[in-house]
Design an enzyme around this catalytic site. Structure first.
Site, mmCIF file in Angstrom:
data_model
loop_
_atom_site.group_PDB
_atom_site.id
_atom_site.type_symbol
_atom_site.label_atom_id
_atom_site.label_comp_id
_atom_site.label_asym_id
_atom_site.label_seq_id
_atom_site.Cartn_x
_atom_site.Cartn_y
_atom_site.Cartn_z
ATOM 1 N N LYS A 20 0.815 -1.207 0.000
ATOM 2 C CA LYS A 20 0.000 0.000 0.000
ATOM 3 C C LYS A 20 0.858 1.270 0.000
ATOM 4 O O LYS A 20 2.051 1.227 0.305
ATOM 5 C CB LYS A 20 -0.975 -0.058 1.174
ATOM 6 C CG LYS A 20 -1.985 -1.204 1.015
ATOM 7 C CD LYS A 20 -3.000 -1.244 2.120
ATOM 8 C CE LYS A 20 -4.006 -2.366 1.891
ATOM 9 N NZ LYS A 20 -5.014 -2.423 2.964
ATOM 10 N N PHE A 66 -15.930 2.893 6.769
ATOM 11 C CA PHE A 66 -14.540 3.217 6.459
ATOM 12 C C PHE A 66 -14.270 3.363 4.962
ATOM 13 O O PHE A 66 -13.158 3.703 4.565
ATOM 14 C CB PHE A 66 -13.600 2.156 7.047
ATOM 15 C CG PHE A 66 -13.838 0.763 6.520
ATOM 16 C CD1 PHE A 66 -13.244 0.339 5.338
ATOM 17 C CD2 PHE A 66 -14.655 -0.120 7.207
ATOM 18 C CE1 PHE A 66 -13.454 -0.937 4.849
ATOM 19 C CE2 PHE A 66 -14.870 -1.404 6.730
ATOM 20 C CZ PHE A 66 -14.271 -1.814 5.544
ATOM 21 N N ARG A 114 1.785 -7.299 8.685
ATOM 22 C CA ARG A 114 0.947 -6.175 9.114
ATOM 23 C C ARG A 114 1.346 -5.676 10.508
ATOM 24 O O ARG A 114 1.225 -4.484 10.797
ATOM 25 C CB ARG A 114 -0.521 -6.563 9.067
ATOM 26 C CG ARG A 114 -1.037 -6.624 7.627
ATOM 27 C CD ARG A 114 -2.481 -7.022 7.567
ATOM 28 N NE ARG A 114 -3.003 -6.931 6.219
ATOM 29 C CZ ARG A 114 -3.969 -7.707 5.756
ATOM 30 N NH1 ARG A 114 -4.524 -8.631 6.540
ATOM 31 N NH2 ARG A 114 -4.406 -7.570 4.523
ATOM 32 N N ASN A 124 -3.037 -0.795 7.100
ATOM 33 C CA ASN A 124 -2.478 -2.098 7.481
ATOM 34 C C ASN A 124 -1.380 -2.582 6.540
ATOM 35 O O ASN A 124 -1.034 -3.746 6.528
ATOM 36 C CB ASN A 124 -3.596 -3.138 7.617
ATOM 37 C CG ASN A 124 -4.343 -3.379 6.324
ATOM 38 O OD1 ASN A 124 -4.035 -2.805 5.290
ATOM 39 N ND2 ASN A 124 -5.336 -4.240 6.382
ATOM 40 N N HIS A 127 -2.103 -5.780 1.205
ATOM 41 C CA HIS A 127 -3.384 -6.408 0.847
ATOM 42 C C HIS A 127 -3.126 -7.825 0.362
ATOM 43 O O HIS A 127 -2.120 -8.109 -0.273
ATOM 44 C CB HIS A 127 -4.064 -5.613 -0.280
ATOM 45 C CG HIS A 127 -5.251 -6.304 -0.865
ATOM 46 N ND1 HIS A 127 -6.504 -6.237 -0.304
ATOM 47 C CD2 HIS A 127 -5.368 -7.111 -1.958
ATOM 48 C CE1 HIS A 127 -7.339 -6.955 -1.037
ATOM 49 N NE2 HIS A 127 -6.678 -7.499 -2.039
#
Length: 196
Positions: A20, A66, A114, A124, A127
């Site tokens: 991410k 979220f 994570r 986190n 993915h």
């Protein structure tokens, strides 16, 4: 009477992994962990998704509280998408990731990715696809031209052939017709198009 046996089929599962935006600078370090964990990185690409693309990618999360923060986070900078392959890739990658909430991961799975790289439930760090259907959909989203095992059949196969194979064959056969070889049975014909 001789019995013929088919060679054993070795099925290698694929999953999608995403580094991410907030830890994209740790790409080399994370790829090293991935490779040392027995995965093969089949394909990799770095990209910056728009909020609209993020909304389409996380469509299952639409309507959750979220969701706006998730799409804003995932479109905040470049990310790295990878197709990982190995036996039971989906479950092994999920195990390596740990719980989706990084705060929980730090307590219950302190060696998970994570726990190491994530900061909270939203951020986190990485993915991973949840199951085979999700992996197939997510891989096609990030890598539209890739073939996901099992090889498509029916309409999906026809679509693939029409989109990728037929144009290539037409181009090659058209060039062959333009060359008009004197002896059509010559075994070694090399055709060079403008791309050569």
């Amino acid at each position: 009477m001789e019995l013929s046996m088919l060679p054993p089929q070795i099925y290698v599962e694929k999953t999608l992994a995403i580094i991410k935006p907030d830890i994209a600078d740790k790409e080399e370090e994370i790829q090293d962990i991935i490779l040392r964990s027995g995965f093969t990185i089949v394909q990799r690409r770095k990209l910056h998704l728009s909020p609209e693309h993020c909304s389409n990618f996380y469509v299952e999360q639409y309507g959750k509280m979220f969701f706006p923060n998730l799409t804003a986070y995932m479109s905040s900078g470049p990310l790295v998408a990878m197709i990982l392959a190995r036996h039971k890739a989906i479950s092994y990658w999920k195990e390596l990731l740990g719980p989706s909430n990084s705060l929980v991961a730090k307590e219950t799975h302190p060696d998970s990715l994570r726990a190491i790289y994530g900061t909270d439930e939203l951020r986190n760090a990485l993915h991973g696809s949840n199951d085979f259907a999700a992996a197939e959909r997510e891989i096609r989203f990030m890598f539209p031209a890739v073939i996901v095992e099992p090889i498509p059949v029916g309409q999906a196969a026809k679509d693939y052939l029409n989109l990728y194979v037929t144009p290539t064959l037409l181009k090659g056969l058209t060039e062959l017709c333009k060359q008009k070889p004197a002896d059509p049975f010559v075994r070694n014909i090399f055709i060079c198009t403008k791309e050569c």
